[in-house]
Design a protein around this motif. Structure first.
Motif, short mmCIF file in Angstrom:
data_model
loop_
_atom_site.label_atom_id
_atom_site.label_comp_id
_atom_site.label_asym_id
_atom_site.label_seq_id
_atom_site.Cartn_x
_atom_site.Cartn_y
_atom_site.Cartn_z
N GLY A 1 0.82 -1.22 0.00
CA GLY A 1 0.00 0.00 0.00
C GLY A 1 0.85 1.26 0.00
O GLY A 1 2.07 1.21 0.02
N LEU A 2 0.13 2.38 -0.05
CA LEU A 2 0.80 3.69 -0.07
C LEU A 2 0.70 4.31 1.32
O LEU A 2 -0.30 4.13 2.00
N THR A 3 1.72 5.09 1.69
CA THR A 3 1.57 5.90 2.90
C THR A 3 0.84 7.20 2.55
O THR A 3 0.25 7.84 3.40
N GLY A 4 0.87 7.57 1.27
CA GLY A 4 0.15 8.75 0.79
C GLY A 4 -1.21 8.37 0.23
O GLY A 4 -1.99 7.72 0.92
N GLY A 5 -1.47 8.73 -1.01
CA GLY A 5 -2.76 8.41 -1.59
C GLY A 5 -2.71 8.52 -3.11
O GLY A 5 -1.63 8.63 -3.70
N PHE A 6 -3.89 8.48 -3.72
CA PHE A 6 -4.02 8.57 -5.18
C PHE A 6 -4.65 9.91 -5.52
O PHE A 6 -5.87 10.08 -5.37
N ASN A 7 -3.81 10.84 -5.93
CA ASN A 7 -4.29 12.17 -6.27
C ASN A 7 -4.56 12.23 -7.78
O ASN A 7 -3.68 11.92 -8.58
N PHE A 8 -5.78 12.62 -8.15
CA PHE A 8 -6.07 12.75 -9.58
C PHE A 8 -5.50 14.06 -10.11
O PHE A 8 -6.18 15.08 -10.13
N ASP A 9 -4.23 14.01 -10.53
CA ASP A 9 -3.62 15.16 -11.19
C ASP A 9 -4.01 15.08 -12.67
O ASP A 9 -3.16 14.90 -13.54
N SER A 10 -5.30 15.15 -12.89
CA SER A 10 -5.86 14.95 -14.22
C SER A 10 -6.89 16.04 -14.46
O SER A 10 -7.50 16.53 -13.51
N LYS A 11 -7.08 16.38 -15.70
CA LYS A 11 -8.08 17.42 -15.98
C LYS A 11 -9.01 16.98 -17.10
O LYS A 11 -8.63 16.19 -17.97
N ASN A 12 -10.21 17.53 -17.05
CA ASN A 12 -11.17 17.24 -18.11
C ASN A 12 -10.61 17.72 -19.44
O ASN A 12 -9.88 18.71 -19.51
N ARG A 13 -10.98 17.01 -20.50
CA ARG A 13 -10.62 17.49 -21.84
C ARG A 13 -11.34 18.82 -22.09
O ARG A 13 -12.44 19.05 -21.56
N ARG A 14 -10.74 19.63 -22.91
CA ARG A 14 -11.26 20.99 -23.17
C ARG A 14 -12.74 21.03 -23.58
O ARG A 14 -13.48 21.89 -23.12
N PRO A 15 -13.19 20.10 -24.43
CA PRO A 15 -14.62 20.17 -24.78
C PRO A 15 -15.55 19.55 -23.73
O PRO A 15 -16.76 19.65 -23.87
N SER A 16 -14.99 18.91 -22.70
CA SER A 16 -15.85 18.35 -21.63
C SER A 16 -16.07 19.46 -20.62
O SER A 16 -15.41 19.51 -19.59
N ASN A 17 -16.96 20.37 -20.95
CA ASN A 17 -16.95 21.65 -20.24
C ASN A 17 -18.14 21.90 -19.31
O ASN A 17 -18.47 23.04 -19.03
N THR A 18 -18.76 20.83 -18.84
CA THR A 18 -19.86 21.04 -17.90
C THR A 18 -19.44 20.58 -16.50
O THR A 18 -18.49 19.81 -16.35
N TYR A 19 -20.19 21.03 -15.50
CA TYR A 19 -19.94 20.55 -14.14
C TYR A 19 -20.13 19.04 -14.07
O TYR A 19 -19.42 18.34 -13.37
N GLU A 20 -21.13 18.55 -14.83
CA GLU A 20 -21.36 17.10 -14.82
C GLU A 20 -20.11 16.35 -15.29
O GLU A 20 -19.76 15.30 -14.75
N ASP A 21 -19.41 16.94 -16.27
CA ASP A 21 -18.20 16.29 -16.78
C ASP A 21 -17.14 16.12 -15.68
O ASP A 21 -16.36 15.17 -15.70
N MET A 22 -17.10 17.08 -14.74
CA MET A 22 -16.13 16.95 -13.63
C MET A 22 -16.42 15.68 -12.84
O MET A 22 -15.51 14.96 -12.43
#
Ligand code: XUL
Ligand code: CO
Length: 441
Positions: A330-351
């Motif tokens: 296991g990790l002592t830290g965690g799994f951080n989503f250093d990821s971003k929505n694609r530019r055309p995925s531009n709604t709150y729902e997409d988040m």
């Protein structure tokens, strides 16, 4: 005020569900190899990408409204981001968040004291708003790459004045990390590298980076920071060459400067592939050195040579990554989503859809990695593969008692070695596919 009114709490509904706003695989309470999924997968939200990134790229303005009803660049906006972030995390069951100083508050260009006062104010606000919840800080960091003053580096800068500002930012970011109860503190050396050797003293710059890290450790420990410091390796972008090229390079650097007891790795999947490695390679190298700390969970695009920070959807990659994480305990830290929505995925729902994708992908990876371990065929094969080192001269090599003369004499007796045996790559790959798709008809 609610920002995501139309989004319900995201629940586990199982693989048969067709509800886009439900988890198909991430079932927080499901026990796998003795721990719940939630314990295996301490997911974190990256403040910058989730609450800040608005789809802007080199060719066009933003497409995603991240104003959250306030004027960007104001403290009102900084607070709206806190409110939106907490609502977001609660709805997804995410317990951790990560930040750069400048993601939390707007920076005051004229006076660092103003920025620091804003950080005090926002961290009070975060503590107040997370009170009574189980939402905590995974790690904090200082952004020492965005501001023009860092154009020649932060720890690696040629300017002692700029170095002071880097140190001041690290000090303040450590204060806030401790205040928010962070598990870790990250150094990503965005500008710690060079464009050209013609103007660069590499040794000098690396010594200064190490010195900054030593000061950070001394200060962090003095204010009660008991967590891990992390280096997040990345080979290039923005610099042509970055000093923390990959895990092996960063680990060597930490050992050279006596920092290895306080530091671990924060491995980012897309950075691994930019370095010409797989994600699992970087995890393995970190783990075998006792330095697997935390993960920035994203994926790149194999056709592009830069950091695309995509939400992970590749179940193969997530399976091999989780195999390494399980093997490492296991990790002592965690799994951080250093990821971003694609530019055309531009709604709150997409988040939300993006996090559901990422969390389900890692849940699938966890489920399948545990099945691979329980299946046992890979471990069995590996054990057999090295069996010649279990006895005789092989065992003496392992315990360090063999001499070169002894081994050379054995070779002379043998005249030629027996075939070392097939590596069976294709067989092992078919075992993995068999486990992955064992439910298929
Ligand atoms: C940049 C990157 C950063 C670090 C934190 O590639 O990954 O966002 O995670 O500074
Ligand atoms: Co990262």
């Amino acid at each position: 005020m609610a920002f995501f009114e139309n989004i319900p709490e995201i629940k586990f509904e199982g693989p048969a569900s067709k509800n886009p706003l439900a988890f198909k695989y991430y079932d927080a309470n499901r026990v796998i190899m003795g721990k719940t999924m939630e314990e295996h997968l301490p997911f974190a939200m990256a403040w910058w990408h989730n609450l800040g990134a608005n789809g802007v790229d080199m060719f066009g303005r933003g497409t995603i409204d991240k104003s959250f009803g306030a004027e960007p660049g104001t403290m009102e906006h900084a607070k709206a981001k806190v409110d939106a972030g907490i609502e977001f995390m609660k709805k997804l069951g995410i317990k951790y968040y990560c930040w750069h100083d400048v993601d939390l508050v707007p920076e005051c260009e004229e006076d660092i004291n103003v920025t620091n006062a804003r950080l005090d104010e926002i961290s009070d606000y975060i503590l107040e708003k997370t009170k009574g919840t189980d939402i905590k800080c995974l790690w904090g960091t200082a952004n020492m790459f965005g501001n023009p003053r860092f154009m020649n580096g932060a720890g690696s800068t040629n300017s002692a004045d700029v170095y002071c500002f880097a140190a001041a930012q690290v000090k303040k970011a450590l204060d806030i990390t401790v205040k928010l109860g962070g598990r870790g503190y990250v150094f990503w050396g965005g500008r710690e590298g060079y464009e050209t050797l013609l103007n660069t003293d590499v040794k000098f710059e690396q010594e200064n980076i190490a010195q900054l890290m030593k000061m950070a450790v001394a200060y962090g420990r003095s204010i009660g920071f008991t967590g891990d410091f992390y280096i997040e390796p990345k080979p290039k972008e923005p610099m042509t060459h970055q000093y923390d090229f990959d895990a092996a390079t960063a680990i060597g650097f930490l050992r050279q400067y006596g920092l290895d007891k306080d530091f671990k790795m924060n491995i980012e999947a897309n950075h691994a592939t930019l370095a010409g490695h797989t994600f699992e390679h970087e995890l393995r190298i970190s783990a075998m050195n006792g330095m697997l700390g935390s993960v920035d969970a994203n994926q790149g695009n194999p056709m592009l040579g830069w950091d695309t920070d995509e939400f992970p959807c590749d179940v193969y990659s997530a399976t091999f990554a989780m195999y390494e994480v399980l093997k490492a305990g296991g990790l002592t830290g965690g799994f951080n989503f250093d990821s971003k929505n694609r530019r055309p995925s531009n709604t709150y729902e997409d988040m939300f859809l993006a996090f559901i994708l990422g969390m389900d992908t890692f849940a699938q990876g966890l489920i399948k990695a545990a099945e691979i371990i329980e299946d046992g065929r890979l471990d069995e094969f590996k054990k057999e593969r090295y069996a010649s080192f279990n006895e005789g001269l092989g065992a003496k090599v392992r315990d360090g008692s063999a001499t070169l003369e002894e081994l050379a004499a054995a070779a002379a007796d043998m005249k030629a070695p027996a075939n070392p045996g097939s590596g069976k790559t294709e067989y092992l790959q078919s075992v993995v596919n068999n486990v992955l798709f064992n439910g298929n008809k």
